[in-house]
Design a protein around this motif. Structure first.
Motif: not given
Lengths: 401, 248
Positions: A1-19
């Motif tokens: 559960x917690x791990x999933x949250x971190x994953x999502x966060x990292x993914x969000x960050x990466x998308x944001x940076x890419x944009x």
């Protein structure tokens, strides 16, 4: 559960940076292109105004110190035949190019590797009072009676106000861009005169008057028009429009500014129509109803409410249309006849800036004066479109506040 | 005097109004209430033929204004709409100055010269209780006004052409309570000169401003009577249930 949250966060960050990165990259590319245009072109004004690696020599008794490119051209085209025209003595001008040395000396007399050539050239120049010699620097003539003409650099005035564009003339190429600038403006202006009323008319028809069926039929057709490659428009212009123009106005040739304007107008139409139509269709229903509810007719509602409401969209349509017209290359290159002369009417051949760049850049040696002159032309074009979009921005902002 | 006779109205196959007949006396305020989708707005828009703008609709029956059937072929719709003004749910001023918004109806109908228009604009803004707030900025864009002011501007715009009837389609539903009370006060004052028909979601509003009330449900006019009677002693049980808040 917690791990999933971190994953999502990292993914969000990466998308944001890419944009962010893609935004930054686009801006950098735009800045790079404009800087590139100017830096490549600006060197022109440090370039000597006669062909690179050559110089002009005269007899030292000649009082002339320097010649403008224009004057040089007149001399070498034999339009001027006496030094008197430039304030010198009344002596006939004798134009001398390198190969003419064989009229005076045989090949043997010039030495095995032409090592005696400078000396002999010096002799010739010393003998002839009215001579002007155009010689490469590696064979610079030697002799007491020889004087090298000072060379100036290409001036801003020569470039921006010059009325002759003869970039391949020797010894002094002429880089007057005025005919090209005026040609571009003329053709684009003509295109807008044709395309604006037509385009806005069709846009009004489509958004206000056409039934659903007509709109469904016409919109894709108009959009299809935008997808036709410009070279095809060029073909069409060359084969259909040019002969028509020639016949209709009884002209010697059909490839005129008018032909270019007509083709450009057709090419700009889809942009103008679809952008203006979208803008007008976006006028809220409430606004139309309010107008009609006050007893306004349909037509009054269109020109007093719908068009004013859509005016920023309509001006965007106009700007995009002009932008298309000013920057269009291929079709114009094919149909305007490409004569780099000062335009005087719609019924003559003209040459536009983009057509010039496209036609000549391949032949211009990289880094040379011609090359730089073409880059500056690109910069001028860039400034044109910049002015248009900035002024459109200002107009729509002012009207909105 | 408005008289609707046996009006049926269809959106495509959907029947939105079912055999509605109603008489509205001049210089009264009539409120239409009812749950969403009951047909009250559709019925209101019958009176200035606003429904003509919607494609694929059909109307049957007669609607007489001052004795004349407004759906007759000889009727000039533009003149009809000049005589039957309308105020909409959302304030919808034109992208023009405050002055030009009010002058619009006069200009499109070619009414009067410059000084007449100026005078009428001032009158209309005064009648709409907006004059004092805007008299110093008549040339500013109408979009600089607050929502409530914009709605009063729209009322002034409707008043400028001197209609005899004003239709209001939920005129206060997008406004705050203070602006709403100003509009209600305005309706009260305008009653002396105009016939007003107002559609509202708000039953208290209907009770406050209207002389007569019509209650619509599912395209039918369930009950139509004096407002006081309707709210204190309704004839039908459905009306009773609706105004006491059991549904809707």
């Amino acid at each position: 559960m917690h791990k999933q949250k971190i994953h999502r966060r990292i993914l969000d960050k990466i998308t944001e940076k890419l944009l962010t990165l893609s935004g930054a990259l686009t801006s950098i590319i735009i800045v790079f292109i404009s800087v590139f245009l100017f830096t490549e072109g600006i060197g022109l004004f440090n370039t000597p105004d006669i062909e690179e690696g050559y110089a002009l020599y005269v007899n030292s008794e000649n009082r002339i110190d320097n010649l403008s490119p224009e004057e040089t051209k007149q001399i070498f085209d034999a339009e001027v035949t006496s030094w008197k025209a430039f304030g010198g003595e009344d002596v006939a001008i004798n134009v001398f190019r390198l190969d003419a040395i064989f009229n005076f000396y045989s090949e043997n007399e010039l030495g095995e590797n032409y090592e005696l050539l400078p000396e002999k050239l010096g002799e010739v120049i010393s003998r002839e009072k009215g001579i002007i010699a155009f010689l490469p620097n590696e064979y610079a003539p030697q002799g007491l009676q020889v004087r090298k003409l000072e060379t100036a650099t290409v001036t801003l005035e020569d470039y921006f106000l010059g009325t002759d564009w003869i970039p391949t003339a020797t010894p002094a190429p002429l880089f007057g861009v005025l005919p090209l600038v005026l040609g571009t403006l003329l053709v684009s202006f003509g295109a807008m005169i044709i395309a604006l009323p037509l385009g806005l008319g069709v846009a009004i028809y489509l958004s206000e008057l056409a039934g659903n069926r007509e709109r469904k039929l016409m919109k894709p057709l108009v959009e299809l028009l935008a997808g036709i490659p410009s070279v095809v428009y060029g073909f069409f212009g060359l084969v259909i429009v040019a002969p028509l123009v020639q016949k209709a106005f009884n002209l010697p040739v059909g490839e005129t500014a008018l032909t270019g304007s007509i083709i450009l107008a057709i090419m700009a139409l889809p942009t103008i129509i679809s952008v203006a139509e979208d803008a007008m269709r976006n006028t809220p229903l409430g606004m139309r109803e309010a107008s009609l509810a006050l007893g306004a007719t349909k037509w009054q509602t269109i020109y007093k409410v719908v068009i004013p409401y859509a005016k920023s969209g309509i001006s965007a349509a106009i700007v995009l249309g002009i932008g298309r017209a000013i920057g269009e290359t291929m079709a114009v290159l094919m149909v305007t006849g490409n004569a780099a002369v000062m335009p005087t009417s719609f019924f003559e051949s003209v040459r536009t800036i983009p057509a010039t760049i496209a036609a000549e850049l391949g032949e211009a040696p990289a880094g040379g004066a011609h090359y730089q002159a073409l880059f500056l032309l690109g910069a001028i074009l860039f400034v044109f479109t910049l002015i248009i979009s900035v002024s459109a921005e200002l107009i729509s902002k002012k009207r909105h506040s | 005097m408005i008289e609707a006779k046996n009006i049926d109205f269809y959106y495509g196959n959907f029947q939105a109004l079912k055999n509605i007949s109603m008489k509205i006396e001049p210089k009264t305020v009539t409120a239409f209430i009812g749950p969403s989708g009951c047909g009250k707005s559709t019925f209101l828009r019958i009176f200035n033929r606003m429904n003509d703008l919607i494609k694929d609709t059909q109307m049957e029956g007669e609607c007489l204004i001052n004795g004349q059937n407004i759906y007759d072929k000889s009727i000039n719709i533009d003149n009809l709409r000049k005589d039957v003004g309308m105020v909409f749910q959302k304030p919808n001023p034109f992208p023009k100055s405050i002055f030009e918004n009010v002058a619009y109806g006069l200009r499109v109908n070619n009414m009067g010269d410059k000084s007449f228009i100026g005078q009428r604009v001032e009158e209309s803004l005064k009648d709409a209780a907006l004059w004092d707030e805007v008299k110093d900025k008549l040339n500013k864009s109408a979009y600089e006004l607050s929502g409530g002011q914009q709605q009063r501007l729209c009322i002034a715009r409707a008043l400028a052409v001197k209609p005899s009837i004003i239709l209001m389609d939920e005129p206060a539903s997008a406004l705050d309570p203070i602006s709403t009370s100003k509009i209600e006060e305005l309706i009260h004052n305008l009653k002396n000169q105009y016939t007003i028909v107002i559609v509202t979601h708000n039953m208290q509003q209907a009770a406050r401003v209207s002389d007569n009330t019509g209650f619509f449900m599912l395209g039918e006019l369930i009950e139509y009577s004096n407002t006081k009677k309707m709210f204190l002693n309704p004839e039908k049980e459905t009306t009773q249930n609706y105004i006491t808040g059991r549904f809707g």
